[in-house]
Write a protein that holds these residues in place. Structure first.
Motif, PDB file in Angstrom:
ATOM      1  N   ALA A  27       0.822  -1.209   0.000  1.00 26.31           N
ATOM      2  CA  ALA A  27       0.000   0.000   0.000  1.00 26.31           C
ATOM      3  C   ALA A  27       0.854   1.256   0.000  1.00 26.31           C
ATOM      4  O   ALA A  27       0.346   2.355  -0.168  1.00 26.31           O
ATOM      5  N   ALA A  32      -1.150   4.541   1.151  1.00 23.95           N
ATOM      6  CA  ALA A  32      -2.166   4.035   2.072  1.00 23.95           C
ATOM      7  C   ALA A  32      -1.540   3.224   3.199  1.00 23.95           C
ATOM      8  O   ALA A  32      -2.205   2.427   3.837  1.00 23.95           O
ATOM      9  N   ASN A  33      -0.238   3.424   3.404  1.00 23.23           N
ATOM     10  CA  ASN A  33       0.453   2.547   4.354  1.00 23.23           C
ATOM     11  C   ASN A  33       0.429   3.092   5.774  1.00 23.23           C
ATOM     12  O   ASN A  33       1.455   3.207   6.415  1.00 23.23           O
ATOM     13  N   LEU A  37      -5.854   2.911   8.108  1.00 26.97           N
ATOM     14  CA  LEU A  37      -6.486   2.570   6.833  1.00 26.97           C
ATOM     15  C   LEU A  37      -6.309   1.078   6.526  1.00 26.97           C
ATOM     16  O   LEU A  37      -7.242   0.409   6.075  1.00 26.97           O
ATOM     17  N   LEU A  38      -5.118   0.557   6.823  1.00 24.55           N
ATOM     18  CA  LEU A  38      -4.872  -0.864   6.567  1.00 24.55           C
ATOM     19  C   LEU A  38      -5.835  -1.732   7.374  1.00 24.55           C
ATOM     20  O   LEU A  38      -6.346  -2.739   6.879  1.00 24.55           O
ATOM     21  N   PHE A  41      -9.016  -1.858   5.602  1.00 25.69           N
ATOM     22  CA  PHE A  41      -8.960  -2.807   4.477  1.00 25.69           C
ATOM     23  C   PHE A  41      -9.263  -4.222   4.969  1.00 25.69           C
ATOM     24  O   PHE A  41     -10.076  -4.926   4.399  1.00 25.69           O
ATOM     25  N   GLY A 288     -11.242  -3.051  -0.369  1.00 28.37           N
ATOM     26  CA  GLY A 288     -10.027  -2.242  -0.291  1.00 28.37           C
ATOM     27  C   GLY A 288     -10.151  -0.984  -1.130  1.00 28.37           C
ATOM     28  O   GLY A 288      -9.841   0.118  -0.676  1.00 28.37           O
ATOM     29  N   LEU A 289     -10.666  -1.160  -2.353  1.00 26.18           N
ATOM     30  CA  LEU A 289     -10.774  -0.022  -3.261  1.00 26.18           C
ATOM     31  C   LEU A 289     -11.706   1.050  -2.704  1.00 26.18           C
ATOM     32  O   LEU A 289     -11.384   2.234  -2.700  1.00 26.18           O
ATOM     33  N   LYS A 291     -12.665   1.574   0.436  1.00 23.05           N
ATOM     34  CA  LYS A 291     -12.125   2.208   1.641  1.00 23.05           C
ATOM     35  C   LYS A 291     -10.966   3.147   1.288  1.00 23.05           C
ATOM     36  O   LYS A 291     -10.802   4.194   1.909  1.00 23.05           O
ATOM     37  N   TYR A 292     -10.189   2.751   0.294  1.00 24.77           N
ATOM     38  CA  TYR A 292      -9.079   3.598  -0.142  1.00 24.77           C
ATOM     39  C   TYR A 292      -9.610   4.905  -0.741  1.00 24.77           C
ATOM     40  O   TYR A 292      -9.195   5.994  -0.359  1.00 24.77           O
ATOM     41  N   ASN A 295     -10.998   7.221   1.847  1.00 24.05           N
ATOM     42  CA  ASN A 295      -9.993   7.924   2.632  1.00 24.05           C
ATOM     43  C   ASN A 295      -9.265   8.985   1.834  1.00 24.05           C
ATOM     44  O   ASN A 295      -9.068  10.092   2.309  1.00 24.05           O
ATOM     45  N   ILE A 296      -8.852   8.614   0.619  1.00 22.22           N
ATOM     46  CA  ILE A 296      -8.052   9.544  -0.167  1.00 22.22           C
ATOM     47  C   ILE A 296      -8.904  10.705  -0.663  1.00 22.22           C
ATOM     48  O   ILE A 296      -8.597  11.866  -0.456  1.00 22.22           O
TER      49      ILE A 296
END
Lengths: 383, 250
Positions: A27, A32-33, A37-38, A41, A288-289, A291-292, A295-296
């Protein structure tokens, strides 16, 4: 543990395990690391895997799965308040309570199928949501949400440790469940959840679920009592949701009714369809997509946008900000909506279908016996 | 010995009397054809045997036990399998899986959760399915997804799904409906070749099929059995000729 699985399945599982454990690394390129957030995921990955067992495999579209997520959260927080801050009992309790709740709702909702089933589950979830705000306030603490407090009983913890001044934090036998340890706890459970789903999909039970999805009439005339099969799938998927819910409480010991709202139920439907309903990996990718993106893109605003386009001349910058602005920040779901529509129209099988197509295209370019390989790979993806 | 005993069965849909005091006795090990003009009540009668419809009055006894009021899956578990007029198969699944599922129903019963073992670990189920697929001639296509099959192949697949359960009674609702002459001949050939010990009830329009298969024929017209007997008797029966054979089918 691996008995009977094919070589491909073993490779898939090993690959998945490595990818999941290396998620912080994977990520990193997309920024996303960070553990918060992880964790999301992993948690929503579990939620989507469970939802997929009911929707993707059995063909019952539930619009009320967030209810089980919420129940799992409440149950876990009660365990933290009443017994111990150790996460293991909380997770087990959360899974069990939502499993029982799912048995009850499933028993009633599964008397109908198709759209009527969906509406029933939606009605039950909205009912739970409203109850949590009203009559169940003693259990849910209403609008404030259920939180830890200084004067909680915490029977077991008080036996061993002196209570500190601040609120205690969730832990796994002393290891605090924040930051990366918290992520890895969720990650290990994600791997276990994935493995169980893999075993179910490859088992006779999973085959029956797929058969129910395809032709329920034939199942009945073939000698199967389909309702207990569907109910079992419903309970299993409710337990997955409960696990996800209790993990949300593990990473942040707070449970609110908004977790049960219909938008949350809709989100897991989106995740599953976006990734590819019925596939093993798809729902996790979808989770994952989403939630990513959430967040972004929800963190962007016009100021940030204009900053990132600052290399452009002013009028271009302004135009771009004007056009893109509505799709980020609070309007990020507008973007999600467009992506979702594009996927449903052009890739009805979700991201997994896209990957299969790219794979097939790549193979065709590579030459060789492509038709057989294509058939084999699409079949693989379909499973 | 009669394996299926139908006594005085009546069924009405609103004002329409679909079945009117139907009596039928099917001998074990025979092929019993039910013929009759459109709307005679043939499919209604069949639906009363499998739990899809419940007769208003009368009794349906299978092996001495009543079939009325029990659910379709329970009826199947007692040994009654059915082939539908439009093939009912699992279109998303491979041919082999289509046949393994009924084999599981036969071995494991109406409900059993075995979610941990893989399908592959149940070798005996696969063997049963493959054996039947060889018999019906679909073995080479066993990994094909069944939605891509031709109508004739779908029908053969559905038959394999029934045969793998080794039912005591096999109900065939117009097994050659909508088939080409070649496919029809193949189906007749198949029915003569496989599951010869299984009692069969065939509803059929095609007289060629009926007379090549049936040991016994019952003629249904306007919800009543107007004649029954050996094929040769039925051919010469003036009542039947009037009701049915006298038309375009002669």
């Amino acid at each position: 543990m691996f008995a009977g699985l094919t070589r491909n399945d073993k490779l898939l599982f090993i690959g998945f395990t490595i990818a999941a454990l290396a998620m912080p690394l994977l990520a990193w390129p997309v920024g996303a690391n960070y553990p918060d957030l992880l964790q999301k995921f992993a948690i929503y990955g579990i939620f989507a895997i469970g939802f997929n067992i009911l929707f993707g495999l059995t063909g019952y579209l539930s619009f009320g799965h967030a209810a089980f997520l919420g129940v799992g959260s409440y149950a876990a927080v009660w365990m933290f308040k009443g017994v111990t801050m150790n996460v293991i009992p909380a997770v087990i309790f959360g899974v069990m309570v939502s499993g029982m709740f799912a048995a009850l709702i499933g028993f009633i909702s599964l008397r109908r199928s198709g759209i009527y089933f969906s509406i029933l589950t939606l009605a039950f979830a909205q009912m739970s949501y409203n109850l949590a705000y009203s009559v169940l306030t003693p259990i849910t603490n209403g609008e404030t949400g259920l939180q830890l407090s200084q004067d909680d009983a915490r029977i077991i913890d008080r036996l061993f440790v002196e209570q500190g001044a601040g609120l205690p934090s969730t832990n796994l036998f002393g290891l605090e469940m924040s930051g990366y340890p918290g992520f890895y706890f969720c990650c290990v459970l994600l791997i276990i959840a994935f493995f169980i789903s893999l075993r179910i999909q490859r088992s006779p039970f999973g085959m029956m679920l797929r058969a129910i999805k395809t032709n329920q009439v034939r199942m009945n005339y073939t000698g199967f009592n389909t309702r207990p099969y569907a109910l079992t799938a419903f309970i299993i998927s409710g337990m997955y949701a409960g696990l996800a819910g209790s993990l949300l409480a593990v990473t942040d010991p707070l449970a609110g009714a908004e977790r049960m709202q219909w938008t949350a139920s809709g989100e897991v439907v989106l995740m599953t369809i976006l990734g590819g309903a019925g596939t093993l990996i798809g729902p996790i990718l979808g989770a994952g997509l989403i939630k990513y993106f959430e967040n972004i893109f929800s963190s962007y605003n016009d100021g940030l946008l204009s900053e990132s386009f600052s290399f452009l001349p002013d009028f271009l910058n302004d135009t771009l900000v004007f056009i893109i602005g509505p799709f980020v920040g609070e309007g990020w779901s507008l973007l999600l909506g467009i992506v979702f529509m594009a996927i449903v129209i052009f890739l009805p099988g979700g991201l997994m279908e896209g990957l299969t197509r790219i794979h097939g295209w790549y193979r065709r370019r590579g030459g060789g016996d492509t038709r057989a390989a294509d058939a084999a790979s699409s079949r693989q993806a379909a499973e | 010995m009669a394996i299926l005993e139908v006594n005085d069965v009546n069924k009405a849909f609103g004002g329409l009397k679909a079945l009117n005091a139907v009596n039928l006795s099917v001998e074990e090990g025979t092929v019993h054809a039910i013929i009759g003009p459109n709307g005679a009540g043939k499919s209604t009668l069949l639906n009363c045997f499998v739990g899809r419809l419940i007769p208003d009055t009368g009794s349906v006894m299978f092996n001495g036990k009543s079939l009325l009021g029990i659910k379709p899956h329970e009826i199947n578990q007692t040994g009654v399998a059915r082939v539908f007029q439009t093939p009912e198969i699992f279109t998303d699944l491979s041919i082999l899986e289509n046949v393994m599922i009924p084999a599981f129903a036969k071995l494991d019963g109406a409900f059993r959760i075995n979610a941990w073992k893989t399908v592959g670990s149940r070798g005996e189920v696969r063997d049963m399915a493959e054996k039947v697929l060889v018999e019906v001639g679909l073995h080479e296509k066993r990994d094909v997804i069944s939605s891509s099959l031709s109508r004739g192949d779908k029908r053969r697949l559905e038959m394999a799904m029934c045969l793998v359960q080794e039912p005591k009674l096999l109900l065939l609702d117009e097994p050659t409906a909508g088939m080409s002459r070649a496919d029809t001949n193949n189906t007749v050939d198949l029915l003569q070749r496989v599951g010869t010990h299984i009692t069969k009830i065939v509803i059929e329009h095609d007289m060629h099929v009926v007379f090549s298969l049936a040991d016994h024929i019952s003629v249904l017209a306007q919800g009543t059995v107007i004649a029954g007997g050996k094929p040769a008797d039925i051919k010469g029966n003036p009542k039947v000729q009037e009701a049915y054979l006298g038309g375009s089918h002669a």
